[in-house]
Design an enzyme around this catalytic site. Sequence first.
Site, PDB file in Angstrom:
ATOM      1  N   ALA A  32      -3.439 -12.986  -4.622  1.00 16.69           N
ATOM      2  CA  ALA A  32      -3.214 -12.014  -5.694  1.00 16.69           C
ATOM      3  C   ALA A  32      -2.128 -11.037  -5.221  1.00 16.69           C
ATOM      4  O   ALA A  32      -2.316  -9.815  -5.197  1.00 16.69           O
ATOM      5  CB  ALA A  32      -4.495 -11.299  -6.102  1.00 16.69           C
ATOM      6  N   HIS A  34       0.990  -8.661  -4.477  1.00 14.30           N
ATOM      7  CA  HIS A  34       1.678  -7.594  -5.208  1.00 14.30           C
ATOM      8  C   HIS A  34       2.801  -7.062  -4.317  1.00 14.30           C
ATOM      9  O   HIS A  34       2.995  -7.568  -3.193  1.00 14.30           O
ATOM     10  CB  HIS A  34       0.694  -6.496  -5.626  1.00 14.30           C
ATOM     11  CG  HIS A  34      -0.151  -5.990  -4.497  1.00 14.30           C
ATOM     12  ND1 HIS A  34       0.357  -5.253  -3.459  1.00 14.30           N
ATOM     13  CD2 HIS A  34      -1.472  -6.151  -4.228  1.00 14.30           C
ATOM     14  CE1 HIS A  34      -0.604  -4.947  -2.611  1.00 14.30           C
ATOM     15  NE2 HIS A  34      -1.728  -5.495  -3.043  1.00 14.30           N
ATOM     16  N   HIS A  37       2.204  -6.472  -0.588  1.00 14.68           N
ATOM     17  CA  HIS A  37       2.258  -7.650   0.284  1.00 14.68           C
ATOM     18  C   HIS A  37       3.713  -8.039   0.566  1.00 14.68           C
ATOM     19  O   HIS A  37       4.072  -8.410   1.683  1.00 14.68           O
ATOM     20  CB  HIS A  37       1.586  -8.847  -0.383  1.00 14.68           C
ATOM     21  CG  HIS A  37       0.102  -8.705  -0.579  1.00 14.68           C
ATOM     22  ND1 HIS A  37      -0.480  -8.666  -1.819  1.00 14.68           N
ATOM     23  CD2 HIS A  37      -0.902  -8.618   0.327  1.00 14.68           C
ATOM     24  CE1 HIS A  37      -1.790  -8.555  -1.674  1.00 14.68           C
ATOM     25  NE2 HIS A  37      -2.073  -8.521  -0.395  1.00 14.68           N
ATOM     26  N   GLN A  61     -16.285 -11.579   4.524  1.00 12.95           N
ATOM     27  CA  GLN A  61     -16.058 -10.130   4.499  1.00 12.95           C
ATOM     28  C   GLN A  61     -16.542  -9.482   3.200  1.00 12.95           C
ATOM     29  O   GLN A  61     -16.372  -8.282   3.015  1.00 12.95           O
ATOM     30  CB  GLN A  61     -14.588  -9.805   4.765  1.00 12.95           C
ATOM     31  CG  GLN A  61     -13.636 -10.132   3.636  1.00 12.95           C
ATOM     32  CD  GLN A  61     -12.184  -9.927   4.059  1.00 12.95           C
ATOM     33  OE1 GLN A  61     -11.614 -10.719   4.804  1.00 12.95           O
ATOM     34  NE2 GLN A  61     -11.572  -8.836   3.610  1.00 12.95           N
ATOM     35  N   LYS A 149      -2.927   1.142   3.465  1.00 18.40           N
ATOM     36  CA  LYS A 149      -3.933   1.438   2.441  1.00 18.40           C
ATOM     37  C   LYS A 149      -5.331   1.157   2.999  1.00 18.40           C
ATOM     38  O   LYS A 149      -6.265   1.883   2.748  1.00 18.40           O
ATOM     39  CB  LYS A 149      -3.680   0.616   1.176  1.00 18.40           C
ATOM     40  CG  LYS A 149      -4.436   1.194  -0.005  1.00 18.40           C
ATOM     41  CD  LYS A 149      -4.721   0.193  -1.058  1.00 18.40           C
ATOM     42  CE  LYS A 149      -5.732  -0.755  -0.564  1.00 18.40           C
ATOM     43  NZ  LYS A 149      -6.573  -1.396  -1.521  1.00 18.40           N
ATOM     44  N   ASP A 150      -5.426   0.069   3.765  1.00 16.41           N
ATOM     45  CA  ASP A 150      -6.705  -0.262   4.407  1.00 16.41           C
ATOM     46  C   ASP A 150      -6.721   0.376   5.797  1.00 16.41           C
ATOM     47  O   ASP A 150      -6.647  -0.323   6.815  1.00 16.41           O
ATOM     48  CB  ASP A 150      -6.874  -1.781   4.473  1.00 16.41           C
ATOM     49  CG  ASP A 150      -6.942  -2.386   3.087  1.00 16.41           C
ATOM     50  OD1 ASP A 150      -7.857  -2.051   2.340  1.00 16.41           O
ATOM     51  OD2 ASP A 150      -6.042  -3.178   2.740  1.00 16.41           O
ATOM     52  N   GLN A 153      -9.444  -0.695   8.217  1.00 20.79           N
ATOM     53  CA  GLN A 153      -9.250  -2.097   8.623  1.00 20.79           C
ATOM     54  C   GLN A 153      -8.216  -2.170   9.749  1.00 20.79           C
ATOM     55  O   GLN A 153      -8.391  -2.900  10.729  1.00 20.79           O
ATOM     56  CB  GLN A 153      -8.789  -2.922   7.419  1.00 20.79           C
ATOM     57  CG  GLN A 153      -8.342  -4.322   7.777  1.00 20.79           C
ATOM     58  CD  GLN A 153      -8.106  -5.192   6.561  1.00 20.79           C
ATOM     59  OE1 GLN A 153      -9.046  -5.714   5.990  1.00 20.79           O
ATOM     60  NE2 GLN A 153      -6.867  -5.370   6.156  1.00 20.79           N
TER      61      GLN A 153
HETATM   62  O1  PAF Z   1      -6.553  -6.965   3.826  1.00 22.81           O
HETATM   63  C1  PAF Z   1      -6.873  -8.106   3.425  1.00 22.81           C
HETATM   64  O2  PAF Z   1      -6.354  -8.629   2.451  1.00 22.81           O
HETATM   65  C2  PAF Z   1      -7.941  -8.876   4.173  1.00 22.81           C
HETATM   66  O3  PAF Z   1      -8.952  -8.040   4.607  1.00 22.81           O
HETATM   67  C3  PAF Z   1      -7.397  -9.728   5.337  1.00 22.81           C
HETATM   68  C4  PAF Z   1      -6.809  -8.863   6.425  1.00 22.81           C
HETATM   69  C5  PAF Z   1      -6.345 -10.692   4.818  1.00 22.81           C
HETATM   70  C6  PAF Z   1      -8.527 -10.538   5.958  1.00 22.81           C
HETATM   71  O4  PAF Z   1      -9.116 -11.396   5.027  1.00 22.81           O
END
Ligand code: PAF
Length: 283
Positions: A32, A34, A37, A61, A149-150, A153
């Site tokens: 998906a 955008h 990415h 996840q 943004k994450d 993470q």
């Molecule tokens: O940020 C994401 O899109 C996901 O958490 C990742 C890092 C691709 C792992 O599935």
Amino acid sequence: MITIKSSSQLQNILEEDLSKNEKIGFVPTMGALHKGHLELVNQAQKENKVVVVSIFVNPTQFNNPNDLQNYPRTLDYDLKKCEEADVDYVFTPSEQEIYPTPDKRIFDFGLLSKVMEGKHRPGHFNGVAQVVSRLFDIVKPTNAYFGQKDFQQLAVIRKMVADYNYNTNIVACPTVREEDGLAMSSRNKLLTPSHRKSAPLIAKTLFAARNKMQEMSVKELTNWVITEINNDPLLEVEYFEIANAQTLKPINNWNDAKNLVGCIAVQAGEVRLIDNVLFKTDN
Ligand code: PAF
């Protein structure tokens, strides 16, 4: 651009680059795609000889089965975007390819994975670490690219790389925003038109909060942000926390850490949105 489903095939192809010590840039995604990415891809292309994008919606996840089921899947569009962006390899593995046997590994990232997203999405970061470690083992990237943004993470992945001695440099790229400030996310596609209209209030409030640091205590500002967003009947704050940007430990006073981040999760109808803003940095 070559699209590859098999990890052994991808490894064979990348073997040649690795043997020549060429830099491999890696952008892991759940599809998906955008503009956010594509910025990661762009950055990766500037810094590496070869760029690999993976597209895999990682089931481990997701702590909520509905969320996994509803996650947007737009493979044809994604492949077109990668082709236009001149990506070298797109890795589109099946679940069987990534997890030939169920992944039972439990990672411990301490507080980093226990607060905020970790608290509200139990098991989420364990799943992220499972898939990212598996993907790193296959791709063996020189550099891997993640969006700010994450924020949490990124912190978790940095810790994983340090704790498990991965030879990959983690590159953080700035959050890309829509013109109205909404942080780009694959989930934005799922917003109803009225929730989409309300959603920019999240970023607007975070940015306004940055200018109010001098006027309010940490607690007052936290409450202000939550009230401001909850005033919109279509938005509901799940959490907003101001924390040490390195350890993610929540702070009580503005002087508790040199680098401060405010992280938020908001429910907009059926869609859960996250965002963050840096309040203070030491550079
Ligand atoms: O940020 C994401 O899109 C996901 O958490 C990742 C890092 C691709 C792992 O599935």
